[in-house]
Design a protein around this motif. Structure first.
Motif, short mmCIF file in Angstrom:
data_model
loop_
_atom_site.label_atom_id
_atom_site.label_comp_id
_atom_site.label_asym_id
_atom_site.label_seq_id
_atom_site.Cartn_x
_atom_site.Cartn_y
_atom_site.Cartn_z
N ASN A 181 75.94 14.10 55.50
CA ASN A 181 76.03 12.68 55.86
C ASN A 181 74.94 11.85 55.19
OD1 ASN A 181 78.29 12.88 57.53
ND2 ASN A 181 77.06 13.49 59.30
N VAL A 182 73.70 12.40 55.21
CA VAL A 182 72.61 11.67 54.55
C VAL A 182 72.91 11.50 53.07
CG1 VAL A 182 70.19 11.81 53.88
CG2 VAL A 182 70.86 12.34 56.22
N SER A 183 73.40 12.60 52.48
CA SER A 183 73.73 12.53 51.04
C SER A 183 74.81 11.48 50.79
CB SER A 183 74.21 13.90 50.54
OG SER A 183 73.19 14.87 50.74
N HIS A 184 75.81 11.49 51.68
CA HIS A 184 76.91 10.55 51.51
C HIS A 184 76.44 9.10 51.73
CE1 HIS A 184 81.04 9.16 51.40
NE2 HIS A 184 80.80 8.46 52.51
N GLU A 185 75.62 8.92 52.80
CA GLU A 185 75.15 7.58 53.12
C GLU A 185 74.26 7.01 52.00
OE1 GLU A 185 76.04 5.66 55.53
OE2 GLU A 185 77.30 7.14 56.54
N LEU A 186 73.48 7.90 51.37
CA LEU A 186 72.63 7.44 50.28
C LEU A 186 73.42 7.30 48.97
CD1 LEU A 186 69.41 9.53 50.95
CD2 LEU A 186 69.70 7.08 51.28
N LYS A 187 74.39 8.15 48.81
CA LYS A 187 75.16 8.14 47.57
C LYS A 187 75.92 6.83 47.37
CE LYS A 187 78.84 10.66 45.16
NZ LYS A 187 79.79 11.78 45.24
N THR A 188 76.52 6.34 48.47
CA THR A 188 77.35 5.13 48.36
C THR A 188 76.53 3.91 47.90
OG1 THR A 188 78.83 5.99 50.06
CG2 THR A 188 78.94 3.62 49.60
N PRO A 189 75.43 3.57 48.58
CA PRO A 189 74.66 2.39 48.09
C PRO A 189 74.04 2.63 46.73
CG PRO A 189 73.50 3.49 49.88
CD PRO A 189 74.86 4.10 49.83
N LEU A 190 73.60 3.86 46.46
CA LEU A 190 73.02 4.15 45.15
C LEU A 190 74.06 3.95 44.04
CD1 LEU A 190 70.80 7.29 45.88
CD2 LEU A 190 70.01 5.01 45.16
N ALA A 191 75.28 4.41 44.33
CA ALA A 191 76.36 4.24 43.34
C ALA A 191 76.64 2.76 43.10
CB ALA A 191 77.60 4.97 43.82
N SER A 192 76.64 1.98 44.22
CA SER A 192 76.89 0.52 44.07
C SER A 192 75.77 -0.13 43.27
CB SER A 192 76.99 -0.12 45.46
OG SER A 192 78.09 0.41 46.16
N ILE A 193 74.52 0.21 43.63
CA ILE A 193 73.38 -0.39 42.92
C ILE A 193 73.45 -0.06 41.43
CG2 ILE A 193 70.87 -0.29 42.67
CD1 ILE A 193 70.72 0.08 45.72
N LYS A 194 73.72 1.24 41.13
CA LYS A 194 73.78 1.66 39.73
C LYS A 194 74.90 0.95 38.99
CE LYS A 194 74.14 5.78 36.82
NZ LYS A 194 73.02 5.37 35.96
N SER A 195 76.05 0.87 39.66
CA SER A 195 77.22 0.25 39.03
C SER A 195 76.96 -1.22 38.69
CB SER A 195 78.44 0.37 39.95
OG SER A 195 79.53 -0.33 39.40
N TYR A 196 76.41 -1.95 39.70
CA TYR A 196 76.16 -3.39 39.45
C TYR A 196 75.01 -3.58 38.46
CZ TYR A 196 79.35 -4.87 43.12
OH TYR A 196 80.47 -5.12 43.86
N ALA A 197 74.01 -2.72 38.50
CA ALA A 197 72.89 -2.83 37.55
C ALA A 197 73.37 -2.60 36.13
CB ALA A 197 71.78 -1.84 37.92
N GLU A 198 74.24 -1.57 35.93
CA GLU A 198 74.77 -1.29 34.59
C GLU A 198 75.61 -2.46 34.09
OE1 GLU A 198 76.88 2.32 35.12
OE2 GLU A 198 75.12 3.62 34.80
N THR A 199 76.37 -3.07 35.02
CA THR A 199 77.20 -4.22 34.62
C THR A 199 76.31 -5.38 34.15
OG1 THR A 199 78.86 -3.56 36.24
CG2 THR A 199 79.00 -5.82 35.39
N LEU A 200 75.22 -5.61 34.88
CA LEU A 200 74.29 -6.67 34.49
C LEU A 200 73.67 -6.37 33.13
CD1 LEU A 200 72.48 -7.37 37.89
CD2 LEU A 200 74.04 -8.91 36.68
N LEU A 201 73.32 -5.10 32.90
CA LEU A 201 72.70 -4.71 31.64
C LEU A 201 73.69 -4.84 30.47
CD1 LEU A 201 70.62 -1.60 32.73
CD2 LEU A 201 69.75 -3.84 32.04
N ASP A 202 74.96 -4.73 30.79
CA ASP A 202 75.97 -4.80 29.75
C ASP A 202 76.27 -6.25 29.34
OD1 ASP A 202 76.22 -2.09 29.56
OD2 ASP A 202 77.94 -1.95 30.94
N GLY A 203 75.60 -7.23 29.99
CA GLY A 203 75.81 -8.61 29.56
C GLY A 203 76.16 -9.55 30.69
#
Length: 581
Positions: free
Chosen positions: A364-386
């Motif tokens: 559960n901890v892994s899942h709870e941390l994985k979801t926001p981390l994935a969102s943060i990474k996804s949006y950060a990469e999108t920002l970096l892409d322009g």
């Protein structure tokens, strides 16, 4: 015991009888021998001294001389019957003309052969003596035989008297031997009787009675040894009983189950824990192979007691939702002989649940941390892409990243709080405070949130509340969490009521809503960590799934209780009880 007395008496009787009969027979033999020797001596004295053996003596001279002696008493006897025989044993003269010719006895035959016949015939009713008289012409030719024959009347009379004396002695000896036998037997059997009675008392568990020592002989030594043995047995049995009581107490109060079987597979010991774990009602009906076969445990008595089995065998038993770890090992008697099998049962159900909970917690901890981390990474990469060049998109993405970071912060904060509570590392700031003021303050803080959702939030104090000794901030956190959940999970326009009062030296607060409620099957797990009834909605509303678990730990730390009653679609009622200061 009577048999020993009679054996001793019979032994004495047999000894007296044996001695008396032996002495009597010896005496009778000696009397008979004396009588015969006296008869021979007297006859020889007369016949050798009075010229009966003179050379050339005639028949008339022999008859005349013998006739003169036939009426004279010669010591014990007299010549009541005499015969003068020729060399063929035929009668020539006799003391009584009417007596018939004598039968050829052994002594007559000896005289006919030229020898003096003086042998004693034990079975005859007479005594006799035969003397050969040689002719004048030849000393080897027997001319006459003087044959003396008499009855045994005196001997019979004498032996009869002796027999009477022997018989009388036997009766007296038997009486004395029986009396002495009983007296002696009593001196032996009385201590034995006391020893037997003491042995019976010892068998019944009485070791206190001491037998009095009445003699210094072997019986006294035996009595002393028996008293010492009783004392040692009492001490040893008391020690054994003490050890047994200790072991019984240990086995009875062990949380682990213990069972013992003999080599026949019969149960010889079982404690309460084992009966409870395996739900055994009739202990005597338990047989090793059949019992564990019914438990679906692939094991037999032969498997454990075989020479190839060198170590403990471990098996898992599952019964009525319990997980039981069973250890099978043999126990030995004297000389390393296997006496049976001991089975130790450990209830590992809670351990299994903890292991499952730990794995679920990590997942559960892994899942709870994985979801926001994935969102943060996804949006950060999108920002970096322009996307960062688009101000409106960049601002939206940064808001998402910020929210997910806050979510992770809340999760980590709750995890740290639970960890502190679990390891008793929480620093409590306990003081006396007004419970009523706290509830009113929380109600005021949550009113705006309830109003924004269109809810009606009410507060009712049914009785005067007492002060509480505790950590005000932590208890405020719990009540706030409960009211927050009621607001989140109650549809718009709902009603949430807060009721508080004091009963039985304790304060209570109830938060009741008419929201979506909790399914019945989910209620037992509602306080588990990361457990959510509606996972998607909980995550959407920003919940970590740890709020109720933290609330329960806080309330427990204040010696209070928290209970939840709910029906799906009907709402939820949460009751918190806290002791007064």
């Amino acid at each position: 015991m009577k048999s020993i007395q009679w054996k001793l008496v019979i032994m004495f009787v047999l000894v007296v009888l044996s001695v008396t009969l032996v002495v009597g027979n010896f005496l009778l033999d000696k009397v008979t021998d004396f009588y015969h020797q006296s008869f021979i001596s007297e006859v020889e004295r007369v016949l050798t001294q009075d010229g009966f053996q003179e050379s050339g003596i005639t028949l008339e001279q022999l008859n005349e001389r013998l006739s003169a002696y036939s009426t004279i008493r010669l010591g014990i006897d007299s010549f009541r019957n005499y015969y003068i025989l020729n060399d063929l044993g035929e009668k020539l003269e006799s003391s009584n003309k009417e007596i018939s010719d004598p039968e050829p006895t052994a002594n007559i035959l000896s005289a006919m052969a030229g020898k003096v016949g003086k042998e004693y015939n034990l079975g005859a009713d007479y005594v006799d003596y035969a003397l050969p008289i040689y002719s004048e012409d030849s000393e080897e030719h027997v001319q006459y035989i003087i044959y003396i024959k008499d009855t045994k009347d005196d001997l019979i009379e004498m032996t009869s008297s002796i027999n009477s004396i022997i018989l009388y002695a036997i009766f007296i000896g038997l009486a004395v031997s029986i009396l002495l036998g009983f007296l002696l037997a009593n001196t032996i059997t009385q201590p034995i009787t006391e020893l037997t009675q003491k042995a019976d008392k010892m068998a019944a568990g009485d070791f206190e009675h001491v037998i009095e020592v009445k003699s210094n002989d072997e019986i006294g030594t035996l009595t002393n040894a028996f008293n010492l043995m009783a004392k040692e047995l009492d001490r040893n049995i008391e020690a054994i009983a003490s050890e047994k009581n200790k072991m019984d107490a240990i086995f009875s109060h062990m949380t682990d189950g213990v069972m013992a079987f003999n080599l026949k597979g019969e149960i010889i010991h079982i404690n309460y824990a084992a009966q409870r774990m395996l739900e055994i009602d009739q202990v005597e009906a338990v047989k090793f192979n059949n019992f564990f076969e019914k438990m679906n445990v692939q094991i037999s008595m032969e498997d454990i007691t075989s020479p190839e089995c060198k170590s403990t065998i471990k098996k898992i038993i599952e019964i009525n939702g319990l997980h039981i770890k069973a250890f099978f090992v043999t126990f030995k008697l004297e000389r390393d002989k296997i006496g049976g099998v001991i089975v130790v049962l450990q209830d590992v159900t809670e351990q299994q649940k903890l292991d499952i909970a730990r794995r679920e917690f990590v997942a559960n901890v892994s899942h709870e941390l994985k979801t926001p981390l994935a969102s943060i990474k996804s949006y950060a990469e999108t920002l970096l892409d322009g996307a960062i060049d688009d101000k409106e998109t960049a601002e939206s993405f940064l808001n998402v990243i910020n929210n997910e970071s806050d979510r992770m912060t809340r999760l980590v904060r709750d995890l740290l709080a639970l960890s502190s509570l679990d390891h008793q590392q929480t620093k409590w700031k306990k003081t006396n405070f007004s419970f009523e003021e706290l509830i009113k303050e929380v109600k005021g803080k949550m009113s705006l949130s309830a109003k924004n959702r269109g809810h009606i939030l009410t507060l009712e104090i049914t009785s005067q509340l007492s002060e509480i000794f505790g950590d005000r901030d932590k208890i405020e956190q719990v009540i706030t969490n409960i009211i927050s959940n009621a607001i989140k999970y109650t549809p718009e326009g709902g009603k949430i009521s807060i009721t508080a009062g004091c009963i039985e030296n304790g304060n209570y607060v109830k938060i009741i809503d008419n929201g979506i409620g909790i399914p019945k099957e989910d209620l037992p797990r509602i306080f588990e960590r990361f457990y959510r009834v509606d996972k998607a909605r909980s995550r959407e509303l920003g919940g970590t799934g740890l709020g109720l678990a933290i609330a329960q730990e806080i309330i427990k730390a204040h010696d209070g209780t928290i209970d939840i009653h709910s029906e799906q679609g009907q709402g939820t009622e949460v009751t918190i009880m806290l002791p007064t200061s």
